[in-house]
Design a protein around this motif. Structure first.
Motif, PDB file in Angstrom:
ATOM      1  N   ALA A   8      -4.845  -8.159   2.768  1.00 29.77           N
ATOM      2  CA  ALA A   8      -3.618  -7.734   3.437  1.00 29.77           C
ATOM      3  C   ALA A   8      -3.642  -8.113   4.917  1.00 29.77           C
ATOM      4  N   LEU A   9      -4.800  -7.900   5.559  1.00 27.95           N
ATOM      5  CA  LEU A   9      -4.915  -8.252   6.973  1.00 27.95           C
ATOM      6  C   LEU A   9      -4.778  -9.758   7.175  1.00 27.95           C
ATOM      7  N   TYR A  13      -1.988 -11.760   9.279  1.00 27.24           N
ATOM      8  CA  TYR A  13      -2.429 -12.681  10.325  1.00 27.24           C
ATOM      9  C   TYR A  13      -1.848 -14.079  10.106  1.00 27.24           C
ATOM     10  N   LEU A  14      -1.736 -14.481   8.843  1.00 33.09           N
ATOM     11  CA  LEU A  14      -1.140 -15.773   8.526  1.00 33.09           C
ATOM     12  C   LEU A  14       0.320 -15.823   8.988  1.00 33.09           C
ATOM     13  N   ILE A  15       1.047 -14.754   8.742  1.00 29.64           N
ATOM     14  CA  ILE A  15       2.443 -14.689   9.212  1.00 29.64           C
ATOM     15  C   ILE A  15       2.498 -14.806  10.729  1.00 29.64           C
ATOM     16  N   PHE A  16       1.587 -14.105  11.390  1.00 29.97           N
ATOM     17  CA  PHE A  16       1.528 -14.157  12.850  1.00 29.97           C
ATOM     18  C   PHE A  16       1.262 -15.586  13.328  1.00 29.97           C
ATOM     19  N   ILE A  17       0.334 -16.286  12.687  1.00 26.87           N
ATOM     20  CA  ILE A  17       0.002 -17.655  13.077  1.00 26.87           C
ATOM     21  C   ILE A  17       1.185 -18.585  12.858  1.00 26.87           C
ATOM     22  N   MET A 117      -2.306  -1.658  11.777  1.00 24.36           N
ATOM     23  CA  MET A 117      -1.848  -0.394  11.189  1.00 24.36           C
ATOM     24  C   MET A 117      -1.261  -0.605   9.798  1.00 24.36           C
ATOM     25  N   ALA A 118      -0.620  -1.756   9.584  1.00 21.69           N
ATOM     26  CA  ALA A 118       0.056  -2.012   8.305  1.00 21.69           C
ATOM     27  C   ALA A 118      -0.915  -2.222   7.155  1.00 21.69           C
ATOM     28  N   MET A 119      -2.188  -2.475   7.468  1.00 26.58           N
ATOM     29  CA  MET A 119      -3.179  -2.658   6.390  1.00 26.58           C
ATOM     30  C   MET A 119      -3.206  -1.466   5.443  1.00 26.58           C
ATOM     31  N   MET A 120      -3.164  -0.267   6.007  1.00 28.80           N
ATOM     32  CA  MET A 120      -3.292   0.928   5.176  1.00 28.80           C
ATOM     33  C   MET A 120      -2.133   1.084   4.192  1.00 28.80           C
ATOM     34  N   PRO A 121      -0.868   1.090   4.643  1.00 32.61           N
ATOM     35  CA  PRO A 121       0.216   1.238   3.672  1.00 32.61           C
ATOM     36  C   PRO A 121       0.283   0.091   2.669  1.00 32.61           C
ATOM     37  N   LEU A 122      -0.046  -1.126   3.097  1.00 30.84           N
ATOM     38  CA  LEU A 122      -0.024  -2.255   2.168  1.00 30.84           C
ATOM     39  C   LEU A 122      -1.076  -2.085   1.072  1.00 30.84           C
ATOM     40  N   THR A 123      -2.259  -1.607   1.443  1.00 33.40           N
ATOM     41  CA  THR A 123      -3.309  -1.371   0.444  1.00 33.40           C
ATOM     42  C   THR A 123      -2.880  -0.301  -0.552  1.00 33.40           C
ATOM     43  N   VAL A 124      -2.247   0.759  -0.046  1.00 35.28           N
ATOM     44  CA  VAL A 124      -1.755   1.817  -0.931  1.00 35.28           C
ATOM     45  C   VAL A 124      -0.684   1.272  -1.875  1.00 35.28           C
ATOM     46  N   VAL A 125       0.221   0.460  -1.345  1.00 34.34           N
ATOM     47  CA  VAL A 125       1.298  -0.107  -2.179  1.00 34.34           C
ATOM     48  C   VAL A 125       0.706  -0.957  -3.306  1.00 34.34           C
ATOM     49  N   VAL A 126      -0.282  -1.792  -2.973  1.00 36.33           N
ATOM     50  CA  VAL A 126      -0.921  -2.621  -4.005  1.00 36.33           C
ATOM     51  C   VAL A 126      -1.577  -1.750  -5.071  1.00 36.33           C
ATOM     52  N   GLY A 127      -2.291  -0.705  -4.642  1.00 38.66           N
ATOM     53  CA  GLY A 127      -2.946   0.188  -5.593  1.00 38.66           C
ATOM     54  C   GLY A 127      -1.961   0.920  -6.480  1.00 38.66           C
ATOM     55  N   VAL A 128      -0.859   1.406  -5.900  1.00 34.54           N
ATOM     56  CA  VAL A 128       0.141   2.141  -6.677  1.00 34.54           C
ATOM     57  C   VAL A 128       0.851   1.211  -7.661  1.00 34.54           C
ATOM     58  N   VAL A 129       1.250   0.031  -7.208  1.00 34.38           N
ATOM     59  CA  VAL A 129       1.931  -0.923  -8.091  1.00 34.38           C
ATOM     60  C   VAL A 129       1.020  -1.336  -9.242  1.00 34.38           C
ATOM     61  N   ALA A 130      -0.243  -1.635  -8.927  1.00 36.08           N
ATOM     62  CA  ALA A 130      -1.191  -2.005  -9.980  1.00 36.08           C
ATOM     63  C   ALA A 130      -1.385  -0.863 -10.970  1.00 36.08           C
ATOM     64  N   SER A 131      -1.390   0.357 -10.473  1.00 39.51           N
ATOM     65  CA  SER A 131      -1.571   1.518 -11.353  1.00 39.51           C
ATOM     66  C   SER A 131      -0.389   1.697 -12.301  1.00 39.51           C
ATOM     67  N   THR A 146      -9.474   0.959   5.414  1.00 43.60           N
ATOM     68  CA  THR A 146      -8.364   0.564   6.291  1.00 43.60           C
ATOM     69  C   THR A 146      -8.207   1.479   7.502  1.00 43.60           C
ATOM     70  N   PHE A 147      -8.919   2.601   7.519  1.00 47.47           N
ATOM     71  CA  PHE A 147      -8.690   3.595   8.578  1.00 47.47           C
ATOM     72  C   PHE A 147      -9.020   3.070   9.972  1.00 47.47           C
ATOM     73  N   ALA A 148     -10.128   2.328  10.086  1.00 42.74           N
ATOM     74  CA  ALA A 148     -10.554   1.867  11.413  1.00 42.74           C
ATOM     75  C   ALA A 148      -9.469   0.994  12.045  1.00 42.74           C
ATOM     76  N   CYS A 149      -8.935   0.050  11.267  1.00 40.88           N
ATOM     77  CA  CYS A 149      -7.886  -0.827  11.803  1.00 40.88           C
ATOM     78  C   CYS A 149      -6.608  -0.043  12.114  1.00 40.88           C
ATOM     79  N   PHE A 150      -6.281   0.923  11.253  1.00 44.56           N
ATOM     80  CA  PHE A 150      -5.065   1.708  11.479  1.00 44.56           C
ATOM     81  C   PHE A 150      -5.128   2.446  12.807  1.00 44.56           C
ATOM     82  N   TRP A 151      -6.227   3.179  13.033  1.00 41.81           N
ATOM     83  CA  TRP A 151      -6.305   3.989  14.253  1.00 41.81           C
ATOM     84  C   TRP A 151      -6.573   3.127  15.476  1.00 41.81           C
ATOM     85  N   LEU A 152      -7.199   1.955  15.302  1.00 44.03           N
ATOM     86  CA  LEU A 152      -7.363   1.035  16.433  1.00 44.03           C
ATOM     87  C   LEU A 152      -5.996   0.529  16.896  1.00 44.03           C
TER      88      LEU A 152
END
Length: 312
Positions: A8-9, A13-17, A117-131, A146-152
């Motif tokens: 996800a990160l 980052y690819l979009i940013f580039i 910060m978006a890493m966390m919700p994106l990871t949750v979305v992938v997990g929920v959709v897969a489930s 994902t917590f470290a990147c979110f709070w950073l």
């Protein structure tokens, strides 16, 4: 899910580039290839383990209560009233950071912080959709990578509030206060757990390597398999990760039926039975056998409470 969070990160980052730094596309692709090569051995092992347990997952289906747990897991400090109030404040503050990003959307550093910060919700979305599409595969603790990147990203955006220094002061004081409270609470829990685990360890050490152990839950099977390396472990019913446990420990067998107990006792074997007090896996025949064993006491390993019976 750590790999999913990394993916996800990298996608963000690819979009940013592509938007701001197109000259960096080749180094970025090289980095992605290197990451994939380094992950490859781990991925092969992960796929092997998934195939071993593909027909028997322990994760419960996702419902609205699970979605609520996912939402609060990242923000609440604990289940106390203070922890819940602090969680609500952090949710509001996190939403306000979105406004900061929108206001400064042309500045690259703001978008990078928001991507973290978006890493966390994106990871949750992938997990929920897969489930929903495949089978339940996600629980809230899988968000932890994902917590470290979110709070950073959060702290960076809050630090850019400019003249609103009072907001930075309030959030800093909140984090410091809650950190002290949680540290004290965790320290108390650690001391209590150590005392309980010390008693349980004495029990495990007193058990013989030639003994046989029957379990109703994996949480007792693994510690005994570790402390009594030459012993033999059985489950009352097949568990969801039994095949993986057999890869890690060579003294874990399959399941045992009540009919086998008498034969083992006749051979002079000592049999330990570790059972959860409220277990639902024991039928009437097993309950009768348990009542014939010698009750050795109640023990606790972290949050795992169990009773011990001995047949000899």
């Amino acid at each position: 899910f750590a790999a999913i969070a990394a993916a996800a990160l990298l996608a963000l980052y690819l979009i940013f580039i592509l938007v701001f730094e197109r000259k960096q596309i080749i180094p970025f692709m090289v980095m992605c290839v290197v990451d994939a090569v380094l992950y490859f051995p781990w991925i092969m092992v992960a796929f092997g383990q998934i195939q071993e347990v593909s027909q028997d997952y322990w994760i419960a289906p996702i419902d609205r209560y699970a979605l609520k747990r996912y939402f609060w897991y990242a923000f609440r400090i604990d289940d106390s009233q203070v922890g819940k109030i602090a969680g609500i404040f952090l949710v509001v503050a996190s939403v306000l950071t979105v406004g900061i990003v929108i206001k400064n959307r042309k500045k690259k550093e703001y978008l990078l912080a928001f991507s973290a910060m978006a890493m966390m919700p994106l990871t949750v979305v992938v997990g929920v959709v897969a489930s929903f599409l495949l089978r339940p595969v996600f629980v809230e603790r899988y968000m932890i990578p994902t917590f470290a990147c979110f709070w950073l990203g959060f702290t960076f955006l809050v630090s850019k509030c400019g003249k609103k220094r009072y907001l930075v002061t309030i959030i800093s004081a909140l984090f410091l206060t809650l950190g002290i409270i949680q540290y004290g609470s965790n320290l108390s829990n650690v001391r209590e757990n150590r005392a309980e685990m010390s008693v349980a360890k004495e029990l495990f050490v007193s058990m013989g390597n030639d003994d046989i152990f029957v379990h109703t839950n994996l949480n007792t099977e693994i510690p005994v398999a570790f402390y009594c390396g030459e012993s033999t472990q059985y489950m009352v019913e097949e568990s969801s990760t039994l095949k993986i446990d057999q890869i890690v420990f060579n003294n874990i067998e399959n399941t045992m039926t009540p009919d086998e107990i008498d034969g083992l006792l006749a051979e002079g074997k000592k049999i330990w039975f570790l059972v959860y007090p409220d277990t639902t896996v024991l039928d009437e025949e097993w309950h009768q056998l348990v009542s014939q064993g010698r009750y050795m006491g109640d023990y606790v390993l972290d949050w795992c409470q169990f009773q011990v019976y001995l047949w000899n």
